[in-house]
Design a protein around this motif. Structure first.
Motif: not given
Length: 167
Positions: A39-68
């Protein structure tokens, strides 16, 4: 508007920083990006970054994972469980220098890509409680965040400056 521009610049900077790494070798590359609570800012922000990088970089998958949070994220980088993390600056400095909640165990196995946004720590209370300053929290039950998060580090620092220690 400034926030949107900042986010776009951060995403662009991250893409440029990792494009070389993601293009090394053959085949699909997967990268874990540790964040904070779901529910925090880090997850929401990083999820957008991860999806953007996955779309922008062929052959790479970025996954945002929740943590403490920040401390856990630095430990995940050090353990090899994540390749990227979002952390608070002061927690990162403590890890690098082996201070505070990293006392005696400096972690230097990471590099800084860039700053995302300034963190703000706020203390709020119901007017009904008659709390007008941090000093008035003494003897009260105070929620300070998830263990290992940067929020806990900051809350502890603020409370200690006002003569209040955690149990």
């Amino acid at each position: 508007m400034k926030r949107i521009i900042s986010i776009l610049l951060c995403v662009a900077m991250l893409a440029v920083s990792v494009v070389g790494m993601a293009s090394c070798g053959k085949g699909e590359k997967s990268y874990i990006f540790t964040t904070g609570g779901a529910q925090g800012t880090y997850y929401g922000f990083t999820n957008v970054v991860a999806n953007t990088l996955t779309t922008a970089i062929d052959g790479a998958t970025f996954t945002a994972v929740t943590s403490g949070g920040s401390k856990v994220n630095i430990e995940a980088l050090d353990d090899g469980d994540a390749q990227f993390a979002i952390v608070q600056n002061d927690v990162m400095i403590n890890a690098y220098n082996g201070k505070s909640n990293f006392e005696g165990k400096a972690i230097k196995s990471f590099s800084v890509i860039g700053a995302v946004y300034p963190e703000v720590c706020q203390i709020i209370a119901s007017k009904d409680l008659g709390i007008k300053s941090a000093y008035d929290l003494k003897g009260k039950r105070v929620s300070i965040g998830a263990q290992g998060s940067g929020v806990v580090t900051n809350a502890t620092q603020i409370l200690e400056k006002h003569g209040i220690s955690r149990i």
